[in-house]
Design a protein around this motif. Structure first.
Motif, PDB file in Angstrom:
ATOM      1  N   LYS A  19     -13.896  12.780 -21.840  1.00 41.64           N
ATOM      2  CA  LYS A  19     -15.193  12.190 -21.483  1.00 41.64           C
ATOM      3  C   LYS A  19     -15.946  13.061 -20.483  1.00 41.64           C
ATOM      4  O   LYS A  19     -17.149  13.278 -20.620  1.00 41.64           O
ATOM      5  CB  LYS A  19     -14.989  10.785 -20.925  1.00 41.64           C
ATOM      6  N   ALA A  20     -15.249  13.567 -19.482  1.00 48.60           N
ATOM      7  CA  ALA A  20     -15.895  14.378 -18.448  1.00 48.60           C
ATOM      8  C   ALA A  20     -16.366  15.729 -18.979  1.00 48.60           C
ATOM      9  O   ALA A  20     -17.338  16.297 -18.473  1.00 48.60           O
ATOM     10  CB  ALA A  20     -14.943  14.596 -17.274  1.00 48.60           C
ATOM     11  N   ASN A  21     -15.698  16.243 -20.003  1.00 48.60           N
ATOM     12  CA  ASN A  21     -16.010  17.574 -20.525  1.00 48.60           C
ATOM     13  C   ASN A  21     -16.625  17.557 -21.912  1.00 48.60           C
ATOM     14  O   ASN A  21     -16.810  18.611 -22.519  1.00 48.60           O
ATOM     15  CB  ASN A  21     -14.748  18.439 -20.503  1.00 48.60           C
ATOM     16  N   ASN A  22     -16.885  16.368 -22.431  1.00 48.23           N
ATOM     17  CA  ASN A  22     -17.524  16.205 -23.745  1.00 48.23           C
ATOM     18  C   ASN A  22     -16.799  17.001 -24.836  1.00 48.23           C
ATOM     19  O   ASN A  22     -17.402  17.808 -25.542  1.00 48.23           O
ATOM     20  CB  ASN A  22     -19.003  16.601 -23.671  1.00 48.23           C
ATOM     21  N   VAL A  23     -15.496  16.791 -24.933  1.00 50.33           N
ATOM     22  CA  VAL A  23     -14.687  17.443 -25.965  1.00 50.33           C
ATOM     23  C   VAL A  23     -13.919  16.393 -26.758  1.00 50.33           C
ATOM     24  O   VAL A  23     -13.683  15.284 -26.279  1.00 50.33           O
ATOM     25  CB  VAL A  23     -13.685  18.462 -25.373  1.00 50.33           C
ATOM     26  N   ASP A  24     -13.576  16.750 -27.971  1.00 51.36           N
ATOM     27  CA  ASP A  24     -12.732  15.924 -28.837  1.00 51.36           C
ATOM     28  C   ASP A  24     -11.616  16.807 -29.366  1.00 51.36           C
ATOM     29  O   ASP A  24     -11.755  18.028 -29.455  1.00 51.36           O
ATOM     30  CB  ASP A  24     -13.517  15.372 -30.030  1.00 51.36           C
ATOM     31  N   TYR A  25     -10.527  16.176 -29.763  1.00 47.25           N
ATOM     32  CA  TYR A  25      -9.396  16.914 -30.320  1.00 47.25           C
ATOM     33  C   TYR A  25      -9.106  16.416 -31.717  1.00 47.25           C
ATOM     34  O   TYR A  25      -9.064  15.213 -31.965  1.00 47.25           O
ATOM     35  CB  TYR A  25      -8.152  16.747 -29.434  1.00 47.25           C
ATOM     36  N   ASP A  26      -8.896  17.343 -32.647  1.00 47.94           N
ATOM     37  CA  ASP A  26      -8.495  16.978 -34.004  1.00 47.94           C
ATOM     38  C   ASP A  26      -7.027  16.605 -34.044  1.00 47.94           C
ATOM     39  O   ASP A  26      -6.618  15.777 -34.845  1.00 47.94           O
ATOM     40  CB  ASP A  26      -8.738  18.147 -34.974  1.00 47.94           C
ATOM     41  N   TYR A  27      -6.243  17.252 -33.200  1.00 46.62           N
ATOM     42  CA  TYR A  27      -4.801  17.042 -33.184  1.00 46.62           C
ATOM     43  C   TYR A  27      -4.321  16.901 -31.752  1.00 46.62           C
ATOM     44  O   TYR A  27      -4.830  17.551 -30.853  1.00 46.62           O
ATOM     45  CB  TYR A  27      -4.048  18.223 -33.812  1.00 46.62           C
ATOM     46  N   VAL A  28      -3.296  16.082 -31.577  1.00 45.56           N
ATOM     47  CA  VAL A  28      -2.641  15.941 -30.284  1.00 45.56           C
ATOM     48  C   VAL A  28      -1.141  16.034 -30.538  1.00 45.56           C
ATOM     49  O   VAL A  28      -0.591  15.262 -31.318  1.00 45.56           O
ATOM     50  CB  VAL A  28      -2.991  14.610 -29.596  1.00 45.56           C
ATOM     51  N   LEU A  29      -0.510  16.993 -29.900  1.00 45.71           N
ATOM     52  CA  LEU A  29       0.930  17.212 -30.033  1.00 45.71           C
ATOM     53  C   LEU A  29       1.602  16.741 -28.757  1.00 45.71           C
ATOM     54  O   LEU A  29       1.299  17.241 -27.679  1.00 45.71           O
ATOM     55  CB  LEU A  29       1.213  18.697 -30.265  1.00 45.71           C
ATOM     56  N   LEU A  30       2.479  15.762 -28.855  1.00 49.55           N
ATOM     57  CA  LEU A  30       3.252  15.282 -27.713  1.00 49.55           C
ATOM     58  C   LEU A  30       4.605  15.966 -27.747  1.00 49.55           C
ATOM     59  O   LEU A  30       5.329  15.894 -28.751  1.00 49.55           O
ATOM     60  CB  LEU A  30       3.422  13.759 -27.766  1.00 49.55           C
ATOM     61  N   THR A  31       4.938  16.663 -26.675  1.00 46.73           N
ATOM     62  CA  THR A  31       6.178  17.420 -26.630  1.00 46.73           C
ATOM     63  C   THR A  31       6.748  17.410 -25.215  1.00 46.73           C
ATOM     64  O   THR A  31       6.172  16.807 -24.321  1.00 46.73           O
ATOM     65  CB  THR A  31       5.948  18.871 -27.119  1.00 46.73           C
ATOM     66  N   ARG A  32       7.844  18.067 -25.047  1.00 47.18           N
ATOM     67  CA  ARG A  32       8.501  18.195 -23.734  1.00 47.18           C
ATOM     68  C   ARG A  32       8.245  19.598 -23.196  1.00 47.18           C
ATOM     69  O   ARG A  32       8.142  20.552 -23.973  1.00 47.18           O
ATOM     70  CB  ARG A  32      10.006  17.991 -23.883  1.00 47.18           C
ATOM     71  N   PRO A  33       8.206  19.757 -21.884  1.00 51.86           N
ATOM     72  CA  PRO A  33       8.006  21.096 -21.325  1.00 51.86           C
ATOM     73  C   PRO A  33       9.157  22.061 -21.600  1.00 51.86           C
ATOM     74  O   PRO A  33       8.957  23.268 -21.613  1.00 51.86           O
ATOM     75  CB  PRO A  33       7.885  20.855 -19.816  1.00 51.86           C
ATOM     76  N   ASP A  34      10.354  21.550 -21.833  1.00 49.82           N
ATOM     77  CA  ASP A  34      11.507  22.435 -22.010  1.00 49.82           C
ATOM     78  C   ASP A  34      11.887  22.639 -23.475  1.00 49.82           C
ATOM     79  O   ASP A  34      12.966  23.099 -23.788  1.00 49.82           O
ATOM     80  CB  ASP A  34      12.709  21.910 -21.229  1.00 49.82           C
ATOM     81  N   MET A  35      10.970  22.357 -24.374  1.00 50.72           N
ATOM     82  CA  MET A  35      11.218  22.499 -25.805  1.00 50.72           C
ATOM     83  C   MET A  35      11.076  23.966 -26.223  1.00 50.72           C
ATOM     84  O   MET A  35      10.146  24.653 -25.801  1.00 50.72           O
ATOM     85  CB  MET A  35      10.198  21.664 -26.578  1.00 50.72           C
ATOM     86  N   VAL A  36      11.982  24.447 -27.045  1.00 55.47           N
ATOM     87  CA  VAL A  36      11.921  25.816 -27.567  1.00 55.47           C
ATOM     88  C   VAL A  36      11.297  25.778 -28.957  1.00 55.47           C
ATOM     89  O   VAL A  36      11.619  24.914 -29.769  1.00 55.47           O
ATOM     90  CB  VAL A  36      13.340  26.431 -27.666  1.00 55.47           C
ATOM     91  N   TYR A  37      10.403  26.710 -29.222  1.00 57.50           N
ATOM     92  CA  TYR A  37       9.764  26.843 -30.537  1.00 57.50           C
ATOM     93  C   TYR A  37      10.145  28.201 -31.102  1.00 57.50           C
ATOM     94  O   TYR A  37       9.459  29.194 -30.861  1.00 57.50           O
ATOM     95  CB  TYR A  37       8.243  26.716 -30.407  1.00 57.50           C
ATOM     96  N   PRO A  38      11.228  28.273 -31.879  1.00 58.81           N
ATOM     97  CA  PRO A  38      11.693  29.569 -32.369  1.00 58.81           C
ATOM     98  C   PRO A  38      10.843  30.148 -33.501  1.00 58.81           C
ATOM     99  O   PRO A  38      10.907  31.334 -33.775  1.00 58.81           O
ATOM    100  CB  PRO A  38      13.117  29.282 -32.848  1.00 58.81           C
ATOM    101  N   ILE A  39      10.048  29.298 -34.158  1.00 60.81           N
ATOM    102  CA  ILE A  39       9.181  29.759 -35.248  1.00 60.81           C
ATOM    103  C   ILE A  39       7.772  29.222 -35.010  1.00 60.81           C
ATOM    104  O   ILE A  39       7.593  28.225 -34.305  1.00 60.81           O
ATOM    105  CB  ILE A  39       9.696  29.310 -36.638  1.00 60.81           C
TER     106      ILE A  39
END
Length: 136
Positions: free
Chosen positions: A98-118
């Motif tokens: 609301k403050a920055n007048n932006v919208d998101y098409d996608y929202v990914l909920l994850t953990r900070p310590d998650m590894v993404y090998p690919i």
């Protein structure tokens, strides 16, 4: 947008895979929102370093002073605390949009310590899911 919820633990160690395989795999810029624990006196050095890296990488960060409060031994107490965190995290994102007048098409909920090998490209995932649904 990427929403990271949880203790920073080893983020500094997995940070490279997050940048390369999540943020780098996306075709557009992504905002990163972090909702994590306020450090305590007994926070380990790796977690302190990870918290610093998260603060540097995040669009917005919230340090929860109640995260380490005793929720009791009941599953209900733990579940209530987790739901509260999720709601506060989503409110932080909503306030930002609301403050920055932006919208998101996608929202990914994850953990900070998650590894993404690919590479993890969420828009490509949506395309694959649409193809699978339409082929039935």
């Amino acid at each position: 947008a990427v929403l990271m919820l949880g203790a920073p633990r080893t983020y500094s160690l997995v940070r490279k895979s997050f940048f390369k395989n999540v943020l780098g795999a996306s075709k557009s810029a992504m905002d990163v929102f972090v909702y994590t624990n306020k450090p305590t006196v007994i926070t380990c050095l790796t977690e302190q370093h990870s918290l610093g890296a998260l603060a540097a990488d995040a669009t917005k960060i919230h340090l929860d002073p109640l995260a380490t409060a005793d929720a009791g031994n009941s599953l209900a107490g733990i579940a209530d605390r987790f739901v509260r965190k999720q709601m506060e995290h989503l409110q932080m994102v909503d306030n930002y949009t609301k403050a920055n007048n932006v919208d998101y098409d996608y929202v990914l909920l994850t953990r900070p310590d998650m590894v993404y090998p690919i590479p993890f490209n969420i828009s490509q995932l949506e395309y694959q899911l649409d193809q699978r649904t339409n082929s039935r």
